[in-house]
Design a protein around this motif. Sequence first.
Motif, PDB file in Angstrom:
ATOM      1  N   ILE A 149       0.844  -1.199   0.000  1.00 36.94           N
ATOM      2  CA  ILE A 149       0.000   0.000   0.000  1.00 36.94           C
ATOM      3  C   ILE A 149       0.878   1.246   0.000  1.00 36.94           C
ATOM      4  CG2 ILE A 149      -1.668   1.346   1.343  1.00 36.94           C
ATOM      5  CD1 ILE A 149      -2.729  -1.375   2.397  1.00 36.94           C
ATOM      6  N   LEU A 150       1.852   1.266   0.884  1.00 43.06           N
ATOM      7  CA  LEU A 150       2.740   2.424   0.983  1.00 43.06           C
ATOM      8  C   LEU A 150       3.565   2.603  -0.287  1.00 43.06           C
ATOM      9  CD1 LEU A 150       3.912   2.041   4.697  1.00 43.06           C
ATOM     10  CD2 LEU A 150       2.096   3.496   3.776  1.00 43.06           C
ATOM     11  N   GLN A 151       4.020   1.502  -0.865  1.00 38.22           N
ATOM     12  CA  GLN A 151       4.802   1.575  -2.101  1.00 38.22           C
ATOM     13  C   GLN A 151       3.967   2.152  -3.241  1.00 38.22           C
ATOM     14  OE1 GLN A 151       6.083  -2.509  -2.465  1.00 38.22           O
ATOM     15  NE2 GLN A 151       8.050  -2.098  -1.471  1.00 38.22           N
ATOM     16  N   LEU A 152       2.716   1.741  -3.316  1.00 45.49           N
ATOM     17  CA  LEU A 152       1.852   2.272  -4.372  1.00 45.49           C
ATOM     18  C   LEU A 152       1.611   3.769  -4.180  1.00 45.49           C
ATOM     19  CD1 LEU A 152      -0.753  -0.588  -4.864  1.00 45.49           C
ATOM     20  CD2 LEU A 152       0.905   0.239  -6.536  1.00 45.49           C
ATOM     21  N   GLY A 153       1.430   4.190  -2.947  1.00 47.15           N
ATOM     22  CA  GLY A 153       1.250   5.615  -2.674  1.00 47.15           C
ATOM     23  C   GLY A 153       2.480   6.416  -3.061  1.00 47.15           C
TER      24      GLY A 153
ATOM     25  N   ARG B 173      -3.831  -0.316 -10.384  1.00 47.65           N
ATOM     26  CA  ARG B 173      -3.303  -1.286  -9.413  1.00 47.65           C
ATOM     27  C   ARG B 173      -3.859  -1.012  -8.016  1.00 47.65           C
ATOM     28  NH1 ARG B 173       2.860  -0.681 -10.288  1.00 47.65           N
ATOM     29  NH2 ARG B 173       2.937  -1.788  -8.310  1.00 47.65           N
ATOM     30  N   ILE B 174      -3.988   0.261  -7.680  1.00 52.17           N
ATOM     31  CA  ILE B 174      -4.564   0.617  -6.379  1.00 52.17           C
ATOM     32  C   ILE B 174      -6.006   0.121  -6.302  1.00 52.17           C
ATOM     33  CG2 ILE B 174      -5.367   2.564  -4.974  1.00 52.17           C
ATOM     34  CD1 ILE B 174      -2.786   4.049  -5.868  1.00 52.17           C
ATOM     35  N   SER B 175      -6.751   0.317  -7.364  1.00 56.70           N
ATOM     36  CA  SER B 175      -8.147  -0.144  -7.379  1.00 56.70           C
ATOM     37  C   SER B 175      -8.227  -1.648  -7.156  1.00 56.70           C
ATOM     38  CB  SER B 175      -8.812   0.218  -8.709  1.00 56.70           C
ATOM     39  OG  SER B 175      -8.948   1.602  -8.824  1.00 56.70           O
TER      40      SER B 175
ATOM     41  N   LEU C   5      -2.583   6.294   1.987  1.00 64.53           N
ATOM     42  CA  LEU C   5      -2.755   6.121   0.546  1.00 64.53           C
ATOM     43  C   LEU C   5      -3.820   7.083   0.017  1.00 64.53           C
ATOM     44  CD1 LEU C   5      -2.172   4.620  -2.098  1.00 64.53           C
ATOM     45  CD2 LEU C   5      -3.872   2.905  -1.387  1.00 64.53           C
ATOM     46  N   ARG C   6      -4.895   7.243   0.763  1.00 61.96           N
ATOM     47  CA  ARG C   6      -5.958   8.167   0.355  1.00 61.96           C
ATOM     48  C   ARG C   6      -5.421   9.592   0.267  1.00 61.96           C
ATOM     49  NH1 ARG C   6      -9.028  11.565   2.953  1.00 61.96           N
ATOM     50  NH2 ARG C   6      -8.424  10.778   4.996  1.00 61.96           N
ATOM     51  N   ARG C   7      -4.608   9.988   1.238  1.00 61.89           N
ATOM     52  CA  ARG C   7      -4.026  11.337   1.207  1.00 61.89           C
ATOM     53  C   ARG C   7      -3.099  11.510  -0.001  1.00 61.89           C
ATOM     54  NH1 ARG C   7      -3.968  10.275   6.733  1.00 61.89           N
ATOM     55  NH2 ARG C   7      -1.768   9.695   6.703  1.00 61.89           N
ATOM     56  N   SER C   8      -2.312  10.490  -0.288  1.00 64.24           N
ATOM     57  CA  SER C   8      -1.450  10.544  -1.477  1.00 64.24           C
ATOM     58  C   SER C   8      -2.297  10.672  -2.734  1.00 64.24           C
ATOM     59  CB  SER C   8      -0.584   9.284  -1.579  1.00 64.24           C
ATOM     60  OG  SER C   8       0.361   9.233  -0.552  1.00 64.24           O
ATOM     61  N   HIS C   9      -3.345   9.892  -2.790  1.00 62.60           N
ATOM     62  CA  HIS C   9      -4.228   9.908  -3.954  1.00 62.60           C
ATOM     63  C   HIS C   9      -4.872  11.286  -4.124  1.00 62.60           C
ATOM     64  CE1 HIS C   9      -7.507   8.697  -6.647  1.00 62.60           C
ATOM     65  NE2 HIS C   9      -6.710   7.701  -6.986  1.00 62.60           N
ATOM     66  N   LEU C  10      -5.293  11.892  -3.034  1.00 65.41           N
ATOM     67  CA  LEU C  10      -5.895  13.227  -3.104  1.00 65.41           C
ATOM     68  C   LEU C  10      -4.893  14.270  -3.596  1.00 65.41           C
ATOM     69  CD1 LEU C  10      -8.043  13.251   0.166  1.00 65.41           C
ATOM     70  CD2 LEU C  10      -8.885  13.207  -2.198  1.00 65.41           C
ATOM     71  N   ARG C  11      -3.650  14.177  -3.120  1.00 65.66           N
ATOM     72  CA  ARG C  11      -2.616  15.122  -3.573  1.00 65.66           C
ATOM     73  C   ARG C  11      -2.366  14.965  -5.071  1.00 65.66           C
ATOM     74  NH1 ARG C  11      -0.355  13.976   1.583  1.00 65.66           N
ATOM     75  NH2 ARG C  11       0.890  12.266   0.741  1.00 65.66           N
ATOM     76  N   VAL C  12      -2.280  13.729  -5.518  1.00 66.56           N
ATOM     77  CA  VAL C  12      -2.020  13.480  -6.935  1.00 66.56           C
ATOM     78  C   VAL C  12      -3.219  13.917  -7.779  1.00 66.56           C
ATOM     79  CG1 VAL C  12      -1.623  11.667  -8.653  1.00 66.56           C
ATOM     80  CG2 VAL C  12      -0.315  11.685  -6.515  1.00 66.56           C
ATOM     81  N   ALA C  13      -4.418  13.661  -7.299  1.00 64.69           N
ATOM     82  CA  ALA C  13      -5.613  14.097  -8.033  1.00 64.69           C
ATOM     83  C   ALA C  13      -5.621  15.619  -8.167  1.00 64.69           C
ATOM     84  CB  ALA C  13      -6.874  13.607  -7.328  1.00 64.69           C
ATOM     85  N   LYS C  14      -5.213  16.314  -7.121  1.00 62.61           N
ATOM     86  CA  LYS C  14      -5.139  17.781  -7.171  1.00 62.61           C
ATOM     87  C   LYS C  14      -4.111  18.223  -8.211  1.00 62.61           C
ATOM     88  CE  LYS C  14      -4.352  21.805  -4.237  1.00 62.61           C
ATOM     89  NZ  LYS C  14      -3.039  22.375  -4.269  1.00 62.61           N
ATOM     90  N   THR C  15      -2.963  17.571  -8.222  1.00 59.01           N
ATOM     91  CA  THR C  15      -1.928  17.885  -9.209  1.00 59.01           C
ATOM     92  C   THR C  15      -2.454  17.655 -10.624  1.00 59.01           C
ATOM     93  OG1 THR C  15      -0.147  17.325  -7.681  1.00 59.01           O
ATOM     94  CG2 THR C  15       0.387  17.262 -10.026  1.00 59.01           C
TER      95      THR C  15
ATOM     96  N   GLU D  71       1.718   6.554 -16.312  1.00 57.18           N
ATOM     97  CA  GLU D  71       2.112   5.781 -15.136  1.00 57.18           C
ATOM     98  C   GLU D  71       1.115   5.994 -13.996  1.00 57.18           C
ATOM     99  OE1 GLU D  71       4.466   3.110 -12.890  1.00 57.18           O
ATOM    100  OE2 GLU D  71       4.209   3.470 -15.028  1.00 57.18           O
ATOM    101  N   ILE D  72       0.631   7.208 -13.849  1.00 56.38           N
ATOM    102  CA  ILE D  72      -0.388   7.481 -12.828  1.00 56.38           C
ATOM    103  C   ILE D  72      -1.611   6.615 -13.088  1.00 56.38           C
ATOM    104  CG2 ILE D  72      -2.043   9.206 -11.991  1.00 56.38           C
ATOM    105  CD1 ILE D  72       0.202  11.294 -12.356  1.00 56.38           C
TER     106      ILE D  72
END
Length: 100
Positions: free
Chosen positions: A5-9, A30-32, A54-64, A23-24
């Motif tokens: 999980i952490l590696q995917l984030g 893969r996360i799904s 992971l959710r926080r990482s996903h939110l940051r990337v979605a914002k980017t 890649e994103i």
Amino acid sequence: MDRRILQLGQALEQAAADESWDEIRRIDARISQLLVAIREQGLQDALRDDLDQLRRSHLRVAKTCREQHDLLQMKIQQFQQNRERLQAYALFSESHEENE
């Protein structure tokens, strides 16, 4: 599984930093898949902290991604406006030259 999980984030955030949009998309898929497996195994509670990270990482990337999308959209609009101006100028120049 928590290390995965952490590696995917981390991979997701690195792909965003590299602006590697394909890649994103691959990592997101893969996360799904991983989240489905976690849900099927009933491990949500045991992995809550890692999933929150992971959710926080996903939110940051979605914002980017949204920011980059908006920037690209603005550049496309500027390009279209400039193209229209150049076309109008070219038409004006041609008609002006014909009248001389």
